[in-house]
Design an enzyme around this catalytic site. Structure first.
Site, PDB file in Angstrom:
ATOM      1  N   TYR A 114       0.823  -1.212   0.000  1.00  0.00           N
ATOM      2  CA  TYR A 114       0.000   0.000   0.000  1.00  0.00           C
ATOM      3  C   TYR A 114       0.859   1.265   0.000  1.00  0.00           C
ATOM      4  O   TYR A 114       0.466   2.287  -0.537  1.00  0.00           O
ATOM      5  CB  TYR A 114      -0.898   0.033   1.236  1.00  0.00           C
ATOM      6  N   ASP A 127     -12.532  -8.713   4.369  1.00  0.00           N
ATOM      7  CA  ASP A 127     -13.809  -8.701   3.648  1.00  0.00           C
ATOM      8  C   ASP A 127     -14.412 -10.110   3.637  1.00  0.00           C
ATOM      9  O   ASP A 127     -15.617 -10.290   3.798  1.00  0.00           O
ATOM     10  CB  ASP A 127     -13.619  -8.251   2.188  1.00  0.00           C
TER      11      ASP A 127
HETATM   12  C1  IPM Z   1     -10.486  -1.011   3.628  1.00  0.00           C
HETATM   13  C2  IPM Z   1     -10.728  -0.433   2.267  1.00  0.00           C
HETATM   14  C3  IPM Z   1      -9.561   0.479   1.932  1.00  0.00           C
HETATM   15  C4  IPM Z   1      -8.301  -0.360   1.914  1.00  0.00           C
HETATM   16  C5  IPM Z   1      -9.717   1.275   0.633  1.00  0.00           C
HETATM   17  C6  IPM Z   1     -11.018   2.033   0.578  1.00  0.00           C
HETATM   18  C7  IPM Z   1      -8.545   2.191   0.415  1.00  0.00           C
HETATM   19  O1  IPM Z   1     -10.886  -1.450   1.338  1.00  0.00           O
HETATM   20  O2  IPM Z   1     -10.395  -0.232   4.600  1.00  0.00           O
HETATM   21  O3  IPM Z   1     -10.386  -2.237   3.746  1.00  0.00           O
HETATM   22  O4  IPM Z   1      -7.975  -0.959   0.892  1.00  0.00           O
HETATM   23  O5  IPM Z   1      -7.636  -0.422   2.940  1.00  0.00           O
HETATM   24 MG    MG Z   2     -10.958  -3.377   2.183  1.00  0.00          MG
END
Ligand code: IPM
Ligand code: MG
Length: 359
Positions: free
Chosen positions: A141, A252
């Site tokens: 990231y 997720d």
């Molecule tokens: C999360 C989201 C974020 C991430 C995005 C919106 C940048 O998916 O908080 O999991 O990838 O971290």
């Molecule tokens: Mg996410």
């Protein structure tokens, strides 16, 4: 001492769900002695529209000055064409890195009342209670170099860098071990050490830190297997610790085990337990403005804020009990609605939780 909360509603359903969490906090302030003051600033696409930047200086300053940040959600198709630096998501990443919120706690708890809302068989998910500790300020990231370059043959090539220094792994591992200690004392470290050097080092550091936690049972799992095990037998997990990108994906997946991503809160903490609290669902532009979004993840995020940053465990318990009560009452927003329960909107759900605080 009055603590200051930065309230950043953001985009899409963000403002709707934040309004309900604020309602609950106001009630705790009025009736249960919670000493907080709240101040609101725009963030994400909404901030871009107003101030031409997703994370305006005033918003960042407020977040820095506050004891805790309560955030709704950011993002929407409307802003997808903007250069990456100006996209709503950049605000989230900017807040995480500026506030040094390296430890992201994402609990996935299945409320017994919602067992039938999960797409998995009830016996697979009943009683599920796991915690993902996701590293949040490193990895691919934020790794450099990154970009899109043009090769000698004229073809373009995109590149990002997966990188972890030992201290980054160590500090998030300690958060995870500490959390495991307060739970069922099992920690699973997830990486891809069979292929990636970064993961090999990650595993080495986690094993080293484990020396300080002889009472916690440590295991290791490759991320592909972890993704599979999460749907095969999720109850084998207590705490999972993993890097930023793997944690993004697995959290997720874990969320869906519980029936709806609309139920799950999160905390992002720095080394002094200052935190940013947000639902793990996004801005859901498709249902924004309709008053049907599930506010429970945001309300539970406010609960985590009381627990982790404001040190008000009794009030945090009160919020969690209130959420459980409204589920017992059969109230459901559309995302968790099943036959025989009562479908309610965002505000109705928030009102019910606020009322249930009393009991
Ligand atoms: C999360 C989201 C974020 C991430 C995005 C919106 C940048 O998916 O908080 O999991 O990838 O971290
Ligand atoms: Mg996410």
């Amino acid at each position: 001492m009055t603590r200051k909360i930065a309230v950043l509603p953001g985009d899409g359903i963000g403002p709707e769900v934040i309004a309900e969490a604020v309602k609950v906090l106001e009630r705790l302030r009025r009736d249960f002695g919670l000493k907080i003051e709240m101040e609101t600033e725009p963030v994400g696409g909404t901030a871009y529209d107003l101030h031409h930047h997703p994370l305006p200086v005033a918003t960042l300053r407020l977040a820095e000055a506050a004891d805790a940040v309560l955030l709704g959600a950011v993002g929407g198709v409307k802003w997808d064409m903007l250069p990456r630096e100006l996209r709503p998501e950049k605000a989230l990443l900017g807040l995480r890195s500026d506030l040094k919120l390296f430890a992201n706690l994402r609990p996935a708890i299945l409320y017994p009342q919602l067992a039938s809302a999960s797409t998995l068989k009830p016996e697979v998910v009943a009683g599920l209670d796991l915690l993902i500790v996701r590293e949040l300020t490193g990895d691919i990231y934020f790794g450099e170099p990154r970009g899109v370059r043009t090769l000698a043959n004229g073809e373009r090539q995109g590149f990002n860098t997966m990188v972890y220094a030992e201290h980054e792994v160590e500090r998030v591992a300690r958060v995870a071990f500490d959390a495991a200690r307060k739970r069922r004392k099992k920690l699973c470290s997830v990486e891809k050490a069979n292929v990636l050097e970064t993961s090999g080092l990650w595993r080495e550091v986690v094993i080293r830190v484990a020396g300080d936690y002889p009472d916690v049972e440590l295991s290791h799992m490759y991320v592909d297997n972890a993704a599979m095990q999460l749907v095969r037998a999720p109850k084998q997990f207590d705490v999972i610790v993993t890097g930023n990108i793997f944690g993004d994906i697995l959290s997720d997946e874990a969320a869906m085990l519980t029936g709806s991503i609309g139920m799950l809160p999160s905390a992002s903490l720095d080394s002094a337990n200052k935190g940013m609290y947000e639902p793990i669902h996004g801005s859901a532009p498709d249902i924004a403005g309709k008053g049907i979004a599930n506010p429970l993840a945001t309300i539970l995020s406010a609960g985590m804020m009381l627990r982790y940053t404001l040190n008000e465990p009794t009030l945090a318990d009160r919020i969690e009990r209130a959420v459980s009560k409204v589920l017992d009452q059969g109230l459901r927003t559309g995302d968790i609605h099943t036959e025989g329960t009562k479908k309610v909107g965002t505000a109705e759900m928030g009102n019910a939780v606020a009322a249930a605080l009393e009991k």
